[in-house]
Design a protein around this motif. Structure first.
Motif, short mmCIF file in Angstrom:
data_model
loop_
_atom_site.label_atom_id
_atom_site.label_comp_id
_atom_site.label_asym_id
_atom_site.label_seq_id
_atom_site.Cartn_x
_atom_site.Cartn_y
_atom_site.Cartn_z
N ALA A 72 0.86 -0.94 0.20
CA ALA A 72 0.02 0.19 -0.08
C ALA A 72 0.87 1.39 -0.49
N PHE A 73 2.26 1.26 0.88
CA PHE A 73 2.69 2.79 0.90
C PHE A 73 3.53 2.06 -0.35
N ASP A 74 4.19 1.66 -0.33
CA ASP A 74 4.85 1.94 -2.18
C ASP A 74 4.35 1.94 -3.34
N LEU A 75 2.77 1.64 -3.27
CA LEU A 75 1.89 2.11 -4.02
C LEU A 75 1.71 3.51 -4.07
N TYR A 76 1.72 4.49 -3.52
CA TYR A 76 0.76 5.20 -3.24
C TYR A 76 2.46 6.37 -3.44
N ARG A 77 3.39 5.95 -3.39
CA ARG A 77 4.32 5.90 -3.13
C ARG A 77 4.76 6.40 -4.64
N LYS A 78 4.88 5.72 -5.22
CA LYS A 78 5.28 5.21 -6.82
C LYS A 78 4.21 6.54 -7.25
N LEU A 79 2.36 6.71 -6.95
CA LEU A 79 1.33 7.29 -7.92
C LEU A 79 2.07 8.93 -6.97
N ALA A 80 2.45 9.30 -6.15
CA ALA A 80 1.65 10.59 -5.68
C ALA A 80 3.39 11.08 -6.65
N ALA A 81 4.74 10.64 -6.81
CA ALA A 81 5.70 10.86 -7.54
C ALA A 81 5.62 11.09 -8.65
N GLN A 82 4.57 10.61 -9.88
CA GLN A 82 4.23 10.12 -10.69
C GLN A 82 4.07 12.18 -11.36
N THR A 83 4.27 12.63 -12.47
CA THR A 83 4.03 13.54 -12.81
C THR A 83 3.17 14.59 -13.15
N ASP A 84 2.56 13.38 -13.65
CA ASP A 84 1.00 13.78 -13.99
C ASP A 84 0.05 13.67 -12.94
N ASN A 85 0.34 13.41 -11.36
CA ASN A 85 -0.52 13.54 -10.21
C ASN A 85 0.53 14.70 -9.58
N GLN A 86 1.07 15.12 -9.51
CA GLN A 86 0.79 16.25 -8.77
C GLN A 86 -0.05 17.53 -8.94
N GLY A 87 -0.07 18.17 -8.28
CA GLY A 87 -1.81 18.56 -7.97
C GLY A 87 -3.02 18.64 -7.98
N LYS A 88 -2.59 17.17 -8.09
CA LYS A 88 -4.23 15.97 -7.87
C LYS A 88 -4.52 15.27 -6.46
N ASN A 89 -5.83 15.48 -6.11
CA ASN A 89 -6.19 13.99 -5.34
C ASN A 89 -5.20 12.60 -6.06
N GLU A 242 -15.27 27.87 4.90
CA GLU A 242 -13.93 28.34 4.85
C GLU A 242 -12.90 28.25 3.53
N ASP A 243 -11.82 28.84 4.09
CA ASP A 243 -10.87 29.03 2.77
C ASP A 243 -9.93 27.95 3.17
N PHE A 244 -9.97 27.26 2.36
CA PHE A 244 -8.30 25.47 1.88
C PHE A 244 -7.33 26.53 0.89
N ASN A 245 -6.44 26.11 2.18
CA ASN A 245 -5.21 26.71 0.82
C ASN A 245 -4.37 25.70 0.06
N VAL A 246 -4.82 25.82 -1.48
CA VAL A 246 -4.59 24.70 -2.43
C VAL A 246 -2.96 25.05 -2.39
N ASP A 247 -2.46 26.17 -2.61
CA ASP A 247 -1.06 25.76 -2.10
C ASP A 247 -0.63 27.57 -1.95
N VAL A 421 -5.64 17.04 -2.38
CA VAL A 421 -4.88 18.60 -2.40
C VAL A 421 -6.14 19.55 -2.57
N ASN A 422 -7.35 19.27 -3.06
CA ASN A 422 -8.28 20.55 -2.83
C ASN A 422 -9.90 19.97 -3.93
N PRO A 423 -9.92 20.01 -1.85
CA PRO A 423 -11.40 19.17 -1.62
C PRO A 423 -12.43 19.32 -3.24
N ASN A 424 -11.78 20.33 -4.11
CA ASN A 424 -13.10 21.08 -4.20
C ASN A 424 -13.51 20.36 -6.03
N LEU A 425 -12.31 18.93 -6.00
CA LEU A 425 -11.78 18.65 -7.55
C LEU A 425 -12.84 17.04 -7.82
#
Length: 425
Positions: A72-89, A242-247, A421-425
């Motif tokens: 689970a953790f290995d798969l998550y790290r691989k997904l999080a590192a993908q360029t296409d997933n940057q800034g995405k939930n 309220e505000d959510f700070n995406v970045d 990353v963004n609850p509204n996406l």
């Protein structure tokens, strides 16, 4: 001879087999359309384990559970590192991915099987296929209740006849339902699959399949559905915009749930992260992880060791928490990350799935998942902790910027995992 194609879609998980022509098989599944071809849904233990001791079965289950956690953790790290997933939930069910790939490994042979086992974290010197089958049978029978359901299903083209041993193992160990369809009639077949998926996910995923390749031979689906009710619910009257700070440059308005109470909390100083445990009315709970030095540092260090430390280091503290309401749906292709995890042969001409049929390979692995979080819950049954504090106000824990979320059970099996990353996406 054209190589057949297996498509794995994860709904957490779905495997599809396809080819340019149909192979001659060993079992006549008949021509029953959308009716069960795996007629025995009994809960008996997998064959070949009659002589195994209870200790061996327990050890196998513990070994598989530990491997699933690391996966689970290995798969998550691989997904999080993908360029296409940057800034995405990101949100997925590692248990469902493991379930689908373990079921697929039943029909794998040779190096294809070795790569699947290794990629899933199964040590072949400690576990054989029968051990894995029995362990998943145990995990699946544990997850059968009103709030959670998990299992597999196969949709087989009426001209395709998989190996009977493969179907029997799915029926016995992976609680598979089975259906004959005509993939040449793609509209009708897609409707049958989508209807099944919609029922099993209680309407949360209703359009898994859109366009079906008429050369498809088989879809192997694994699904996980969970509906959790907070043990102590949030009061909707306390929810505010309220505000959510995406970045640093981006803010979005969200519906923020607010509650003051005693919570199980741990602060991991090594990665500057607060971990909040929110229990459901059953044996499951949600972990919310708020990193103070950004998600990247947390994603680089998160592992089973940290996970165990968080759960063992929880203490009950009075806090005022702010958690956004959100509803997210993700659809991600897993081919690339599975390649990175060493599962390569199954995607090409080197694939050996002779335990299913000759000349088939995986063409696509796709995962769909959905998560809804709001104030609702059953009437609180837990005793409310009332504490006396010298402080006028309790400390505040705000989830108003990107955070991670996990849903797990009392045995620490991770059912779902992701980041918001963004609850509204």
């Amino acid at each position: 001879m054209m190589q057949g194609a297996v498509v794995v879609w994860i709904l957490s998980a779905l495997v599809c087999l396809g080819t340019g022509h149909h192979h001659k098989g060993h079992e006549d599944l008949g021509t029953l359309k959308q009716k069960s071809v795996l007629t025995d849904y009994g809960q008996k233990a997998p064959s070949g384990h009659e002589d195994n001791s209870a200790d061996h079965a327990a050890n196998s289950l513990a070994t598989v559970t530990s491997a699933n956690k690391a996966f689970a953790f290995d798969l998550y790290r691989k997904l999080a590192a993908q360029t296409d997933n940057q800034g995405k939930n990101i949100f997925f069910s590692p248990s469902s991915v493991s379930l689908a790939l373990a079921a697929l490994s039943v029909g794998a042979r040779g190096q294809t099987h070795q790569q699947l086992f290794s990629g899933l974290g199964f040590n072949s010197s400690l576990l054989n296929q029968a051990d894995v089958n029995q362990a998943f049978h145990g995990l699946l029978t544990k997850t059968s209740s009103e709030d959670i359901s998990a299992g597999t299903a196969v949709f087989v083209d009426n001209k395709f006849k998989p190996q009977p041993e493969f179907l029997d193992a799915l029926r016995q160990s992976y609680l598979a339902g089975g259906f004959n369809v005509d993939f040449n009639n793609s509209t009708e077949s897609a409707a049958a699959i989508n209807k099944y998926v919609e029922e099993k996910t209680h309407g949360k995923i209703d359009q898994l399949v859109k366009d079906l390749d008429p050369d498809t031979l088989m879809y192997l689906i694994s699904y996980v559905y969970y509906k959790g009710k907070w043990k102590s619910q949030f009061n909707p009257k306390e929810t505010s915009e309220e505000d959510f700070n995406v970045d640093e440059q981006t803010k979005v308005r969200v519906q923020m749930m607010n509650r003051e109470a005693w919570f199980d909390i741990h602060y991991d100083r090594t990665i500057s992260t607060h971990v909040l445990r929110l229990p459901f009315t059953n044996s499951y709970f949600m972990l919310l992880l708020m990193p103070y030095k950004g998600l990247t540092q947390l994603e680089e260090h998160i592992c089973p060791m940290h996970y165990a430390k968080w759960l063992n280091g929880m203490s009950s503290e009075e806090y005022y928490i702010n958690v956004p309401k959100f509803s997210i749906k993700t659809n991600v292709n897993l081919n690339g990350v599975l390649h990175q995890m060493g599962m390569t042969d199954m995607f090409g001409a080197a694939a050996n799935f002779s335990g299913i049929a000759e000349d088939v390979s995986v063409s696509e692995v796709v995962h769909q998942a959905k998560l809804d979080v709001d104030e609702t819950g059953a009437t609180a049954t837990a005793v409310t902790h009332v504490g006396i504090s010298l402080k006028s106000f309790p400390p505040q824990l705000r989830f108003d910027r990107p955070f991670m979320v996990l849903i797990a059970d009392s045995s620490h099996n991770i059912l779902f995992m992701g980041k918001i990353v963004n609850p509204n996406l």
